[in-house]
Design a protein around this motif. Structure first.
Motif, short mmCIF file in Angstrom:
data_model
loop_
_atom_site.label_atom_id
_atom_site.label_comp_id
_atom_site.label_asym_id
_atom_site.label_seq_id
_atom_site.Cartn_x
_atom_site.Cartn_y
_atom_site.Cartn_z
N UNK A 199 0.76 -1.29 -0.12
CA UNK A 199 -0.03 -0.08 -0.01
C UNK A 199 0.99 1.11 -0.02
N UNK A 200 0.63 2.14 -1.03
CA UNK A 200 1.43 3.21 -1.10
C UNK A 200 0.82 4.36 -1.00
N UNK A 201 0.11 4.59 -0.13
CA UNK A 201 -0.76 5.84 -0.21
C UNK A 201 -0.04 6.72 0.96
N UNK A 202 0.26 7.79 0.58
CA UNK A 202 0.98 8.90 1.48
C UNK A 202 -0.13 9.59 2.28
N UNK A 203 0.32 9.91 3.43
CA UNK A 203 -0.71 10.78 4.48
C UNK A 203 -0.06 12.05 4.54
N UNK A 204 -0.57 12.65 3.50
CA UNK A 204 -0.25 14.22 3.07
C UNK A 204 -0.94 15.04 4.00
N UNK A 205 -0.08 15.86 4.71
CA UNK A 205 -0.64 16.76 5.46
C UNK A 205 -0.89 18.10 4.97
N UNK A 206 -0.01 18.56 4.01
CA UNK A 206 0.03 19.77 3.38
C UNK A 206 0.85 19.62 2.18
N UNK A 207 0.39 20.37 1.03
CA UNK A 207 0.90 20.48 -0.02
C UNK A 207 0.89 22.00 -0.73
N UNK A 208 2.00 22.62 -1.07
CA UNK A 208 2.05 23.76 -1.64
C UNK A 208 2.40 23.79 -2.96
N UNK A 209 2.24 24.79 -3.85
CA UNK A 209 2.59 25.17 -5.21
C UNK A 209 3.33 26.12 -5.34
N UNK A 210 4.37 26.20 -5.89
CA UNK A 210 5.41 27.41 -5.94
C UNK A 210 6.39 26.82 -7.08
N UNK A 211 7.45 27.90 -6.98
CA UNK A 211 8.66 27.63 -8.05
C UNK A 211 9.20 26.39 -7.54
N UNK A 242 13.34 28.71 -2.60
CA UNK A 242 13.00 28.36 -4.07
C UNK A 242 14.19 28.77 -4.97
N UNK A 243 14.05 28.12 -6.04
CA UNK A 243 14.74 28.32 -7.20
C UNK A 243 14.96 29.80 -7.91
N UNK A 244 13.73 30.24 -7.52
CA UNK A 244 13.52 31.64 -8.01
C UNK A 244 13.94 32.84 -7.17
N UNK A 245 14.70 32.31 -5.89
CA UNK A 245 15.35 33.15 -5.08
C UNK A 245 14.35 33.67 -3.79
N UNK A 246 13.23 33.25 -3.99
CA UNK A 246 12.34 33.47 -2.77
C UNK A 246 12.35 32.45 -1.71
N UNK A 247 12.37 33.02 -0.38
CA UNK A 247 12.29 31.93 0.82
C UNK A 247 10.79 32.18 1.29
N UNK A 248 10.02 31.16 1.39
CA UNK A 248 8.80 31.16 1.99
C UNK A 248 8.55 30.66 3.20
N UNK A 249 7.85 31.26 4.27
CA UNK A 249 7.62 30.86 5.46
C UNK A 249 6.14 30.25 5.72
N UNK A 250 5.96 29.04 5.55
CA UNK A 250 4.62 28.46 5.61
C UNK A 250 4.33 27.99 6.75
N UNK A 251 2.83 27.96 7.37
CA UNK A 251 2.36 27.42 8.55
C UNK A 251 1.62 26.04 7.70
N UNK A 252 2.18 25.03 7.82
CA UNK A 252 1.73 23.67 7.26
C UNK A 252 0.21 23.30 7.90
N UNK A 253 0.15 23.67 8.91
CA UNK A 253 -1.30 23.06 9.50
C UNK A 253 -2.46 24.19 8.92
N UNK A 254 -2.15 25.43 8.73
CA UNK A 254 -3.30 26.28 8.12
C UNK A 254 -3.16 26.14 6.95
N UNK A 255 -1.96 25.93 6.23
CA UNK A 255 -1.88 25.96 4.56
C UNK A 255 -1.60 27.33 4.13
#
Length: 508
Positions: free
Chosen positions: A1-13, A31-44
């Motif tokens: 069984x290979x279902x990943x328990x994904x808690x959060x997914x982001x779209x970005x560079x 990121x590869x485009x020079x940006x640094x992102x700070x995410x709250x992965x619980x809220x998304x």
């Protein structure tokens, strides 16, 4: 069984660097485009973004105690940021090519150190309080792709495209840094406990700095050079507690290495990736290695059996980086179009309420009864072991990847003995019926009555239970001897799960 328990997914560079905050539900992505992102992965949500680097940012790390982030980029700059003040505090200059990884020392209160690895073929150790370079580690003869501190010892590991992994001993530098003026040996910028500078003249200090810059210092020495990969090595990581190393390379292999006081040697090779392996790490809680690759997959390996036990694939995105939370069961992976935060298995144990103040649950391979009625000061009750559960499934099981039981059902219709159905999702779904004495818990236990099913089993009466046939999707009624007494066609053809109907003989 290979279902990943994904808690959060982001779209970005493309995500090149990842770091979990040690306490808060945050993850920092460079990121590869020079940006640094700070995410709250619980809220998304993105809490903040930092944009001062020119070009891709490949390395990022959180300080353990202070509100600091360190980043390293293709602009040859290391930047230290204060995320409370929301600005860059200072920049450390010295590397002559792209910076691949940056890391704060894990013993952050004692060592105000940053470790960096660069395409200029060096590692550097920095004192971020004095904003100066402590040591330049030379020896690799190609890009240094990664460098990391050992979690508890005076060691550093580095991986390079020169096909080697090097382990460095930093004990000399530690003694020099933490010794008083007497041990100073003329090191510039050393302070004693009263804040007085070590006893060297400014000219001598400058000369030493130039010497360190040109030739490196002997405060950090190479302890081992690990050779075994046939292509460039992209990543190397220490085991959190054991004297083990894992490395990932362009030869599509993950290698395990063991260290002693005097030498290090290759233990095994984990094969399965179909392209360059970008990153690998030891799971902080389980005996697992996790790796990811440009072949668009994340693979999980059993360290003791040394075999692949799980593979997660993405359709179009190559993977570049992995991170593990230091205290929680969370992993993160960065790929071409964002990142995912995920778990390898649920932490909530399979459990079921029994009669009275009893809760039955599974911990590891044991079935326990938690008796709330026997609560004492400071405890919620007493754990009584009921039975040991056998490993289920045809193939050998690995702890930590969802091989444990998923559902428990207790027979409330039987007042004379305890009956529990333990259901697992291994091999498509299976159950085990356990019967035990209610008066002598942990005494006479009968088990071994097994079968296949889909989802949880349900007790229908004192001596009957029902499971869902996973092939025909029929409801199969059995007695406590595990003999089929009846088959009922489900009212709809695509039933996935059975639930207790609240009364004898009733199913939802």
């Amino acid at each position: 069984k290979t279902t990943m328990l994904t808690k959060f997914e982001s779209k970005s560079a493309r995500v090149k660097g990842l770091a979990f905050h040690p306490v808060r539900p945050w993850i920092c992505a460079s990121l590869h485009n020079g940006v640094i992102q700070l995410w709250d992965y619980r809220v998304g949500t993105v809490i903040d973004r930092f944009e001062e680097h020119d070009g891709p940012v490949r390395g990022v790390d959180f300080h353990l105690h202070e509100p600091l982030i360190v980043t390293g980029g293709d602009d040859y700059k290391i930047k230290v940021w204060d995320y409370k003040l929301r600005r860059c505090l200072f920049t450390l200059l010295g590397h002559l090519d792209y910076i691949r990884t940056v890391q704060f020392h894990p013993n952050a209160t004692q060592f105000p150190w940053i470790l960096s690895a660069s395409d200029d073929q060096t590692l550097r150790l920095w004192d971020f309080q004095k904003r100066s370079c402590l040591s330049v580690l030379t020896g690799h003869n190609h890009y240094v792709m990664c460098a990391a501190f050992h979690p508890s010892e005076d060691l550093i590991v580095s991986a390079s495209l020169d096909q080697t992994v090097r382990v460095w001993d930093t004990a000399g530098l530690r003694k020099k840094q933490l010794g008083g003026p007497g041990l100073d040996e003329g090191y510039p910028g050393m302070m004693d406990v009263n804040g007085n500078r070590g006893g060297t003249s400014a000219a001598a200090a400058t000369a030493l700095n130039v010497q360190a810059e040109l030739f490196g210092t002997n405060d950090v020495v190479v302890k081992y050079v690990l050779e075994g990969h046939d292509r460039g090595v992209n990543w190397a990581a220490f085991h959190p507690t054991l004297p083990l190393l894992a490395s990932a390379a362009d030869d599509r292999q993950v290698k395990l290495w063991r260290m002693s006081e005097t030498k290090a040697w290759e233990v095994d090779t984990l094969r399965g990736h179909a392209n360059n392996v970008s990153c690998c790490l030891f799971h902080p809680k389980q005996e697992l290695v996790v790796s990811n690759s440009e072949d668009r997959s994340i693979r999980v390996w059993d360290v003791s059996k040394r075999v692949g036990v799980q593979t997660f694939r993405r359709e179009g995105d190559r993977f570049w980086i992995l991170a593990a939370h230091r205290s929680q069961n969370l992993l993160a992976a960065g790929h071409d179009s964002g990142m995912i935060v995920f778990k390898l298995e649920r932490e909530r144990p399979a459990s079921a309420h029994g009669p009275g103040d009893k809760l039955y649950y599974v911990r590891g391979r044991e079935l326990f009864c938690h008796d709330y009625s026997r609560a004492t000061d400071g405890s919620s009750g007493v754990d009584v072991p009921i039975a040991s559960l056998r490993r289920v499934g045809q193939q050998a099981q690995t702890d930590g990847i969802g091989s444990g039981p998923r559902f428990l059902s207790y027979n409330m219709h039987n007042p004379t003995e305890g009956n529990i159905l333990v259901c697992s999702e291994v091999d498509g779904g299976c159950y085990e019926l356990i019967t035990f004495s209610l008066t002598n818990a942990g005494g006479s236990v009968t088990d071994g009555k097994r079968g296949s099913c889909l989802g949880p089993g349900v007790f229908l009466g004192r001596n009957r239970f029902a499971v869902l046939d996973r092939h025909k999707r029929e409801i199969v009624v059995k007695n406590l001897n595990n003999e089929t007494t009846k088959r009922v066609t489900a009212p709809v053809p695509n039933v996935d799960c059975l639930y207790d109907g609240g009364a004898s003989g009733r199913i939802i």
